[in-house]
Every structure is written in C-alpha cells, then in structure tokens.
Write a protein that holds these residues in place. Structure first.
Motif, PDB file in Angstrom:
ATOM      1  N   THR A 185       0.817  -1.207   0.000  1.00  0.00           N
ATOM      2  CA  THR A 185       0.000   0.000   0.000  1.00  0.00           C
ATOM      3  C   THR A 185       0.854   1.261   0.000  1.00  0.00           C
ATOM      4  N   ASP A 186       0.168   2.371  -0.204  1.00  0.00           N
ATOM      5  CA  ASP A 186       0.841   3.670  -0.188  1.00  0.00           C
ATOM      6  C   ASP A 186       0.973   4.220   1.224  1.00  0.00           C
ATOM      7  N   VAL A 187       0.001   3.884   2.091  1.00  0.00           N
ATOM      8  CA  VAL A 187      -0.039   4.400   3.455  1.00  0.00           C
ATOM      9  C   VAL A 187      -0.404   3.262   4.395  1.00  0.00           C
ATOM     10  N   ASP A 188       0.214   3.275   5.572  1.00  0.00           N
ATOM     11  CA  ASP A 188      -0.161   2.309   6.606  1.00  0.00           C
ATOM     12  C   ASP A 188      -0.198   3.009   7.946  1.00  0.00           C
ATOM     13  N   VAL A 189      -1.100   2.545   8.785  1.00  0.00           N
ATOM     14  CA  VAL A 189      -1.146   2.996  10.173  1.00  0.00           C
ATOM     15  C   VAL A 189      -0.903   1.780  11.058  1.00  0.00           C
ATOM     16  N   GLY A 190      -0.042   1.949  12.040  1.00  0.00           N
ATOM     17  CA  GLY A 190       0.262   0.882  12.987  1.00  0.00           C
ATOM     18  C   GLY A 190      -0.041   1.351  14.397  1.00  0.00           C
ATOM     19  N   VAL A 191      -0.703   0.489  15.171  1.00  0.00           N
ATOM     20  CA  VAL A 191      -1.095   0.849  16.532  1.00  0.00           C
ATOM     21  C   VAL A 191      -0.733  -0.295  17.473  1.00  0.00           C
ATOM     22  N   THR A 192      -0.084   0.050  18.565  1.00  0.00           N
ATOM     23  CA  THR A 192       0.206  -0.924  19.605  1.00  0.00           C
ATOM     24  C   THR A 192       0.049  -0.229  20.954  1.00  0.00           C
ATOM     25  N   GLY A 193      -0.483  -0.943  21.924  1.00  0.00           N
ATOM     26  CA  GLY A 193      -0.702  -0.316  23.212  1.00  0.00           C
ATOM     27  C   GLY A 193      -1.223  -1.298  24.244  1.00  0.00           C
ATOM     28  N   ILE A 194      -1.552  -0.752  25.392  1.00  0.00           N
ATOM     29  CA  ILE A 194      -2.093  -1.545  26.497  1.00  0.00           C
ATOM     30  C   ILE A 194      -3.524  -1.064  26.732  1.00  0.00           C
ATOM     31  N   ALA A 195      -4.478  -1.850  26.260  1.00  0.00           N
ATOM     32  CA  ALA A 195      -5.881  -1.448  26.317  1.00  0.00           C
ATOM     33  C   ALA A 195      -6.486  -1.623  27.705  1.00  0.00           C
ATOM     34  N   GLY A 196      -5.970  -2.581  28.472  1.00  0.00           N
ATOM     35  CA  GLY A 196      -6.508  -2.823  29.806  1.00  0.00           C
ATOM     36  C   GLY A 196      -7.695  -3.760  29.779  1.00  0.00           C
ATOM     37  N   PRO A 197      -8.322  -4.016  30.857  1.00  0.00           N
ATOM     38  CA  PRO A 197      -8.101  -3.329  32.118  1.00  0.00           C
ATOM     39  C   PRO A 197      -6.836  -3.793  32.841  1.00  0.00           C
ATOM     40  N   GLY A 198      -6.295  -4.943  32.486  1.00  0.00           N
ATOM     41  CA  GLY A 198      -5.061  -5.421  33.103  1.00  0.00           C
ATOM     42  C   GLY A 198      -3.895  -5.215  32.176  1.00  0.00           C
ATOM     43  N   GLY A 199      -2.713  -5.639  32.622  1.00  0.00           N
ATOM     44  CA  GLY A 199      -1.533  -5.620  31.775  1.00  0.00           C
ATOM     45  C   GLY A 199      -0.645  -4.407  31.938  1.00  0.00           C
ATOM     46  N   GLY A 200      -1.132  -3.387  32.597  1.00  0.00           N
ATOM     47  CA  GLY A 200      -0.325  -2.195  32.776  1.00  0.00           C
ATOM     48  C   GLY A 200       0.716  -2.356  33.876  1.00  0.00           C
ATOM     49  N   THR A 201       1.743  -1.534  33.803  1.00  0.00           N
ATOM     50  CA  THR A 201       2.786  -1.494  34.832  1.00  0.00           C
ATOM     51  C   THR A 201       3.035  -0.027  35.190  1.00  0.00           C
ATOM     52  N   ASP A 202       3.926   0.205  36.127  1.00  0.00           N
ATOM     53  CA  ASP A 202       4.273   1.583  36.482  1.00  0.00           C
ATOM     54  C   ASP A 202       4.889   2.333  35.304  1.00  0.00           C
ATOM     55  N   THR A 203       5.689   1.647  34.499  1.00  0.00           N
ATOM     56  CA  THR A 203       6.346   2.301  33.365  1.00  0.00           C
ATOM     57  C   THR A 203       5.516   2.244  32.088  1.00  0.00           C
ATOM     58  N   GLN A 204       4.584   1.292  32.025  1.00  0.00           N
ATOM     59  CA  GLN A 204       3.696   1.188  30.867  1.00  0.00           C
ATOM     60  C   GLN A 204       2.269   1.003  31.378  1.00  0.00           C
ATOM     61  N   PRO A 205       1.616   2.112  31.720  1.00  0.00           N
ATOM     62  CA  PRO A 205       0.276   2.024  32.290  1.00  0.00           C
ATOM     63  C   PRO A 205      -0.786   1.685  31.247  1.00  0.00           C
ATOM     64  N   VAL A 206      -1.912   1.185  31.739  1.00  0.00           N
ATOM     65  CA  VAL A 206      -3.066   0.957  30.869  1.00  0.00           C
ATOM     66  C   VAL A 206      -3.372   2.268  30.151  1.00  0.00           C
ATOM     67  N   GLY A 207      -3.606   2.167  28.867  1.00  0.00           N
ATOM     68  CA  GLY A 207      -3.892   3.341  28.051  1.00  0.00           C
ATOM     69  C   GLY A 207      -2.711   3.822  27.234  1.00  0.00           C
ATOM     70  N   LEU A 208      -1.510   3.371  27.584  1.00  0.00           N
ATOM     71  CA  LEU A 208      -0.330   3.757  26.807  1.00  0.00           C
ATOM     72  C   LEU A 208      -0.484   3.211  25.392  1.00  0.00           C
ATOM     73  N   THR A 209      -0.365   4.088  24.407  1.00  0.00           N
ATOM     74  CA  THR A 209      -0.570   3.691  23.022  1.00  0.00           C
ATOM     75  C   THR A 209       0.443   4.388  22.128  1.00  0.00           C
TER      76      THR A 209
END
Length: 124
Positions: free
Chosen positions: A92-116
């Motif tokens: 393709t000509d354009v791509d969007v890539g997304v990675t993150g921590i959606a929650g409700p679990g999985g977050g840490t102090d350095t990578q909190p839930v919602g980090l995207t």
C-alpha cells in the motif's frame, strides 16, 4: 456537524489515488472496521492485520526480535516497524500501525493501561 474522520481519510486517499492498510494490536481491527463502513472504501482499503502476539509481529510484519526484546511490543520502535512491515506486506501507499495496552489489566508503572503508540508511514 463535522465530517466523520473516516470519510475525510477516504476522500483524501481517493484524491491522491493512494491505498491504505493497517497493522493493529490494541485496537483489534477497529480502524479497519471504521474505514470499511464507508461506501466505496474498497477503492482505497487493501487490508489489515490484527497482530496481538509478538510472533505475528515478528513473523508476518518482520518486526525484528531484538526490538521486541529490547523495547517491548508496546513501544515507538515496534509501532514504526509494524508500519514498515505492513507497507511491504500489503503493497500500500499508506499504513497505520497501533500498539498499546488497552486494559483493564496488563499495565505497569512504566507502561500504564492506556499507553498507546500510533505510527503512520507512506511508501518511499
């Protein structure tokens, strides 16, 4: 009333004659869902990949293992590499890539839930 973002994106892609793909982790395909809900989106949407696991990021999008080991799946370098891999995979000509921590679990102090991390790349 403001125009929906997916309509504006589709019109911009159509004007340029560009195609779009997406590599989605925490969004689970929502970006492609929104874009393909627009009539005529097949003119510019080529495809997308939901890539939750590191193995899929590595094996299908060619995110280098050392980036996953060093920076983690939720990081700027991983989002960038997801875009590079998807541009090659879908052609393709354009791509969007997304990675993150959606929650409700999985977050840490350095990578909190919602980090995207969101990356956008254009061929070339």
């Amino acid at each position: 009333m403001p125009e929906l973002l997916e309509i504006s994106v589709g019109e911009a892609l159509t004007r340029r004659g560009w195609t779009l793909s997406a590599a989605e982790s925490c969004t689970g395909g929502l970006i492609m869902h929104r874009l393909t809900n627009i009539a005529g989106s097949s003119r510019y949407v080529q495809g997308g990949l939901v890539c939750y696991s590191n193995e899929v990021k590595r094996d299908l999008l060619h995110v280098p293992q050392h980036i996953l080991d060093t920076h983690g799946a939720v990081s700027e370098p991983t989002a960038r590499q997801m875009v590079i891999g998807a541009l090659a995979l879908f052609g393709t000509d354009v791509d969007v890539g997304v990675t993150g921590i959606a929650g409700p679990g999985g977050g840490t102090d350095t990578q909190p839930v919602g980090l995207t991390y969101i990356a956008v790349g254009v061929k070339g």
